[in-house]
Motif scaffolding. Structure first.
Motif, PDB file in Angstrom:
ATOM      1  N   GLY A  98      -8.583 -31.494 -11.525  1.00  0.00           N
ATOM      2  CA  GLY A  98      -8.449 -30.722 -10.297  1.00  0.00           C
ATOM      3  C   GLY A  98      -7.390 -29.643 -10.305  1.00  0.00           C
ATOM      4  O   GLY A  98      -7.254 -28.893  -9.343  1.00  0.00           O
ATOM      5  N   LYS A  99      -6.624 -29.525 -11.378  1.00  0.00           N
ATOM      6  CA  LYS A  99      -5.564 -28.512 -11.481  1.00  0.00           C
ATOM      7  C   LYS A  99      -5.897 -27.547 -12.609  1.00  0.00           C
ATOM      8  O   LYS A  99      -6.584 -27.901 -13.565  1.00  0.00           O
ATOM      9  CB  LYS A  99      -4.196 -29.150 -11.754  1.00  0.00           C
ATOM     10  N   ALA A 100      -5.382 -26.316 -12.512  1.00  0.00           N
ATOM     11  CA  ALA A 100      -5.678 -25.309 -13.534  1.00  0.00           C
ATOM     12  C   ALA A 100      -4.504 -24.371 -13.741  1.00  0.00           C
ATOM     13  O   ALA A 100      -3.643 -24.216 -12.870  1.00  0.00           O
ATOM     14  CB  ALA A 100      -6.912 -24.500 -13.137  1.00  0.00           C
ATOM     15  N   ALA A 101      -4.516 -23.725 -14.894  1.00  0.00           N
ATOM     16  CA  ALA A 101      -3.572 -22.660 -15.220  1.00  0.00           C
ATOM     17  C   ALA A 101      -4.363 -21.496 -15.789  1.00  0.00           C
ATOM     18  O   ALA A 101      -5.407 -21.680 -16.415  1.00  0.00           O
ATOM     19  CB  ALA A 101      -2.539 -23.137 -16.239  1.00  0.00           C
ATOM     20  N   VAL A 102      -3.853 -20.303 -15.563  1.00  0.00           N
ATOM     21  CA  VAL A 102      -4.435 -19.096 -16.143  1.00  0.00           C
ATOM     22  C   VAL A 102      -3.390 -18.511 -17.088  1.00  0.00           C
ATOM     23  O   VAL A 102      -2.210 -18.435 -16.750  1.00  0.00           O
ATOM     24  CB  VAL A 102      -4.830 -18.079 -15.061  1.00  0.00           C
ATOM     25  N   ILE A 103      -3.847 -18.103 -18.260  1.00  0.00           N
ATOM     26  CA  ILE A 103      -2.966 -17.530 -19.268  1.00  0.00           C
ATOM     27  C   ILE A 103      -3.324 -16.069 -19.449  1.00  0.00           C
ATOM     28  O   ILE A 103      -4.477 -15.721 -19.707  1.00  0.00           O
ATOM     29  CB  ILE A 103      -3.090 -18.306 -20.588  1.00  0.00           C
ATOM     30  N   ASP A 104      -2.332 -15.198 -19.248  1.00  0.00           N
ATOM     31  CA  ASP A 104      -2.466 -13.747 -19.403  1.00  0.00           C
ATOM     32  C   ASP A 104      -3.588 -13.138 -18.561  1.00  0.00           C
ATOM     33  O   ASP A 104      -4.506 -12.492 -19.085  1.00  0.00           O
ATOM     34  CB  ASP A 104      -2.655 -13.372 -20.880  1.00  0.00           C
ATOM     35  N   PRO A 105      -3.528 -13.302 -17.231  1.00  0.00           N
ATOM     36  CA  PRO A 105      -4.615 -12.785 -16.384  1.00  0.00           C
ATOM     37  C   PRO A 105      -4.664 -11.263 -16.335  1.00  0.00           C
ATOM     38  O   PRO A 105      -3.649 -10.591 -16.402  1.00  0.00           O
ATOM     39  CB  PRO A 105      -4.293 -13.354 -15.002  1.00  0.00           C
ATOM     40  N   ARG A 106      -5.889 -10.777 -16.215  1.00  0.00           N
ATOM     41  CA  ARG A 106      -6.100  -9.338 -16.009  1.00  0.00           C
ATOM     42  C   ARG A 106      -5.890  -9.014 -14.529  1.00  0.00           C
ATOM     43  O   ARG A 106      -5.720  -9.906 -13.705  1.00  0.00           O
ATOM     44  CB  ARG A 106      -7.491  -8.947 -16.486  1.00  0.00           C
ATOM     45  N   ARG A 107      -5.918  -7.730 -14.201  1.00  0.00           N
ATOM     46  CA  ARG A 107      -5.595  -7.275 -12.843  1.00  0.00           C
ATOM     47  C   ARG A 107      -6.649  -7.677 -11.805  1.00  0.00           C
ATOM     48  O   ARG A 107      -6.297  -8.012 -10.685  1.00  0.00           O
ATOM     49  CB  ARG A 107      -5.419  -5.751 -12.862  1.00  0.00           C
ATOM     50  N   ASP A 108      -7.924  -7.636 -12.148  1.00  0.00           N
ATOM     51  CA  ASP A 108      -8.965  -8.036 -11.196  1.00  0.00           C
ATOM     52  C   ASP A 108      -9.149  -9.550 -11.299  1.00  0.00           C
ATOM     53  O   ASP A 108      -9.880 -10.061 -12.128  1.00  0.00           O
ATOM     54  CB  ASP A 108     -10.272  -7.273 -11.421  1.00  0.00           C
ATOM     55  N   CYS A 109      -8.453 -10.268 -10.433  1.00  0.00           N
ATOM     56  CA  CYS A 109      -8.266 -11.713 -10.561  1.00  0.00           C
ATOM     57  C   CYS A 109      -9.335 -12.566  -9.895  1.00  0.00           C
ATOM     58  O   CYS A 109      -9.299 -13.793 -10.010  1.00  0.00           O
ATOM     59  CB  CYS A 109      -6.899 -12.088  -9.988  1.00  0.00           C
ATOM     60  N   GLU A 110     -10.283 -11.957  -9.230  1.00  0.00           N
ATOM     61  CA  GLU A 110     -11.308 -12.743  -8.548  1.00  0.00           C
ATOM     62  C   GLU A 110     -12.042 -13.669  -9.514  1.00  0.00           C
ATOM     63  O   GLU A 110     -12.467 -14.759  -9.139  1.00  0.00           O
ATOM     64  CB  GLU A 110     -12.310 -11.832  -7.830  1.00  0.00           C
ATOM     65  N   ILE A 111     -12.210 -13.248 -10.759  1.00  0.00           N
ATOM     66  CA  ILE A 111     -12.928 -14.066 -11.731  1.00  0.00           C
ATOM     67  C   ILE A 111     -12.269 -15.428 -11.919  1.00  0.00           C
ATOM     68  O   ILE A 111     -12.947 -16.449 -12.042  1.00  0.00           O
ATOM     69  CB  ILE A 111     -13.099 -13.333 -13.090  1.00  0.00           C
ATOM     70  N   TYR A 112     -10.936 -15.486 -11.926  1.00  0.00           N
ATOM     71  CA  TYR A 112     -10.237 -16.757 -12.126  1.00  0.00           C
ATOM     72  C   TYR A 112     -10.397 -17.663 -10.912  1.00  0.00           C
ATOM     73  O   TYR A 112     -10.634 -18.860 -11.052  1.00  0.00           O
ATOM     74  CB  TYR A 112      -8.752 -16.512 -12.409  1.00  0.00           C
ATOM     75  N   VAL A 113     -10.274 -17.080  -9.737  1.00  0.00           N
ATOM     76  CA  VAL A 113     -10.422 -17.844  -8.501  1.00  0.00           C
ATOM     77  C   VAL A 113     -11.836 -18.403  -8.405  1.00  0.00           C
ATOM     78  O   VAL A 113     -12.030 -19.582  -8.076  1.00  0.00           O
ATOM     79  CB  VAL A 113     -10.070 -16.970  -7.280  1.00  0.00           C
ATOM     80  N   GLU A 114     -12.827 -17.590  -8.729  1.00  0.00           N
ATOM     81  CA  GLU A 114     -14.221 -18.025  -8.662  1.00  0.00           C
ATOM     82  C   GLU A 114     -14.519 -19.106  -9.705  1.00  0.00           C
ATOM     83  O   GLU A 114     -15.152 -20.113  -9.403  1.00  0.00           O
ATOM     84  CB  GLU A 114     -15.171 -16.839  -8.838  1.00  0.00           C
ATOM     85  N   ARG A 115     -14.083 -18.903 -10.950  1.00  0.00           N
ATOM     86  CA  ARG A 115     -14.337 -19.903 -12.001  1.00  0.00           C
ATOM     87  C   ARG A 115     -13.645 -21.224 -11.668  1.00  0.00           C
ATOM     88  O   ARG A 115     -14.200 -22.303 -11.885  1.00  0.00           O
ATOM     89  CB  ARG A 115     -13.865 -19.388 -13.373  1.00  0.00           C
ATOM     90  N   ALA A 116     -12.421 -21.152 -11.150  1.00  0.00           N
ATOM     91  CA  ALA A 116     -11.709 -22.371 -10.756  1.00  0.00           C
ATOM     92  C   ALA A 116     -12.462 -23.078  -9.624  1.00  0.00           C
ATOM     93  O   ALA A 116     -12.616 -24.308  -9.648  1.00  0.00           O
ATOM     94  CB  ALA A 116     -10.281 -22.048 -10.339  1.00  0.00           C
TER      95      ALA A 116
ATOM     96  N   ILE B  34      -0.530 -29.986 -15.908  1.00  0.00           N
ATOM     97  CA  ILE B  34      -1.761 -29.441 -15.337  1.00  0.00           C
ATOM     98  C   ILE B  34      -2.775 -30.582 -15.405  1.00  0.00           C
ATOM     99  O   ILE B  34      -3.404 -30.791 -16.437  1.00  0.00           O
ATOM    100  CB  ILE B  34      -2.280 -28.224 -16.143  1.00  0.00           C
ATOM    101  N   GLY B  35      -2.906 -31.352 -14.337  1.00  0.00           N
ATOM    102  CA  GLY B  35      -3.759 -32.528 -14.391  1.00  0.00           C
ATOM    103  C   GLY B  35      -3.252 -33.480 -15.454  1.00  0.00           C
ATOM    104  O   GLY B  35      -2.088 -33.860 -15.444  1.00  0.00           O
ATOM    105  N   LYS B  36      -4.130 -33.851 -16.424  1.00  0.00           N
ATOM    106  CA  LYS B  36      -3.717 -34.747 -17.513  1.00  0.00           C
ATOM    107  C   LYS B  36      -3.138 -33.994 -18.698  1.00  0.00           C
ATOM    108  O   LYS B  36      -2.816 -34.599 -19.721  1.00  0.00           O
ATOM    109  CB  LYS B  36      -4.906 -35.584 -17.988  1.00  0.00           C
ATOM    110  N   LEU B  37      -2.997 -32.708 -18.580  1.00  0.00           N
ATOM    111  CA  LEU B  37      -2.439 -31.910 -19.671  1.00  0.00           C
ATOM    112  C   LEU B  37      -0.946 -31.699 -19.458  1.00  0.00           C
ATOM    113  O   LEU B  37      -0.494 -31.503 -18.339  1.00  0.00           O
ATOM    114  CB  LEU B  37      -3.111 -30.542 -19.737  1.00  0.00           C
ATOM    115  N   ARG B  38      -0.230 -31.720 -20.532  1.00  0.00           N
ATOM    116  CA  ARG B  38       1.179 -31.324 -20.509  1.00  0.00           C
ATOM    117  C   ARG B  38       1.290 -30.089 -21.391  1.00  0.00           C
ATOM    118  O   ARG B  38       1.007 -30.142 -22.590  1.00  0.00           O
ATOM    119  CB  ARG B  38       2.092 -32.431 -21.022  1.00  0.00           C
ATOM    120  N   ILE B  39       1.672 -28.976 -20.806  1.00  0.00           N
ATOM    121  CA  ILE B  39       1.815 -27.715 -21.530  1.00  0.00           C
ATOM    122  C   ILE B  39       3.297 -27.533 -21.850  1.00  0.00           C
ATOM    123  O   ILE B  39       4.123 -27.417 -20.949  1.00  0.00           O
ATOM    124  CB  ILE B  39       1.315 -26.521 -20.688  1.00  0.00           C
ATOM    125  N   SER B  40       3.630 -27.524 -23.141  1.00  0.00           N
ATOM    126  CA  SER B  40       5.007 -27.325 -23.585  1.00  0.00           C
ATOM    127  C   SER B  40       5.152 -25.926 -24.151  1.00  0.00           C
ATOM    128  O   SER B  40       4.319 -25.483 -24.945  1.00  0.00           O
ATOM    129  CB  SER B  40       5.381 -28.346 -24.661  1.00  0.00           C
TER     130      SER B  40
END
Length: 142
Positions: A27-45, A103-109
């Motif tokens: 249920g949690k997410a992270a975006v890495i290096d997003p582009r300027r038109d961010c609707e794609i990330y919100v929609e995919r999430a 991020i959920g069950k992920l640990r990002i170091s």
């Protein structure tokens, strides 16, 4: 996406040599290096049933305008950037070697990986179910 799965989706920016990533778990997410038109990330999430909680900038992007401030405003997510010797990154908190984010069950170091730029960073992703000394998905971006 089921609760046990991890999402790792590469998102290509049309017409540019730019890749960004949406990663998620439980249920949690992270975006890495997003582009300027961010609707794609919100929609995919949304489609995957994920809430974007973190945004990671792996380095300064001199060849495009980052979408991190835009996406943070849209989602309320925290923006993180590696230490910058050139100048303060006003829209992001500094993430340093060894910092870890869940991020959920992920640990990002964070792994500081200067090279392409002096402030480059990557990530080491380990699932909580694995032994902490065994990386599950070592990742470097870009």
């Amino acid at each position: 996406m089921t609760r046990q799965n991890m999402l790792l989706e590469k998102i290509k920016t049309p017409g540019l040599s730019h890749l960004s990533y949406l990663i998620g778990s439980q249920g949690k997410a992270a975006v890495i290096d997003p582009r300027r038109d961010c609707e794609i990330y919100v929609e995919r999430a949304r489609v995957e049933g994920l809430e974007i909680t973190h945004i990671f900038e792996t380095h300064r992007n001199e060849d495009l305008i980052t979408g991190s401030p835009v996406l943070a405003k849209m989602t309320g997510a925290r923006v993180l950037h590696g230490p910058s010797p050139a100048d303060e990154i006003v829209f992001a908190d500094t993430a340093r070697e060894g910092d870890a984010f869940e991020i959920g069950k992920l640990r990002i170091s964070v792994l500081e990986t200067p090279g392409h730029t002096d402030d480059g960073s990557g990530a080491n992703s380990g699932a909580f179910a694995k032994i902490a000394t065994e990386p599950y998905n070592p990742l470097t971006f870009p």
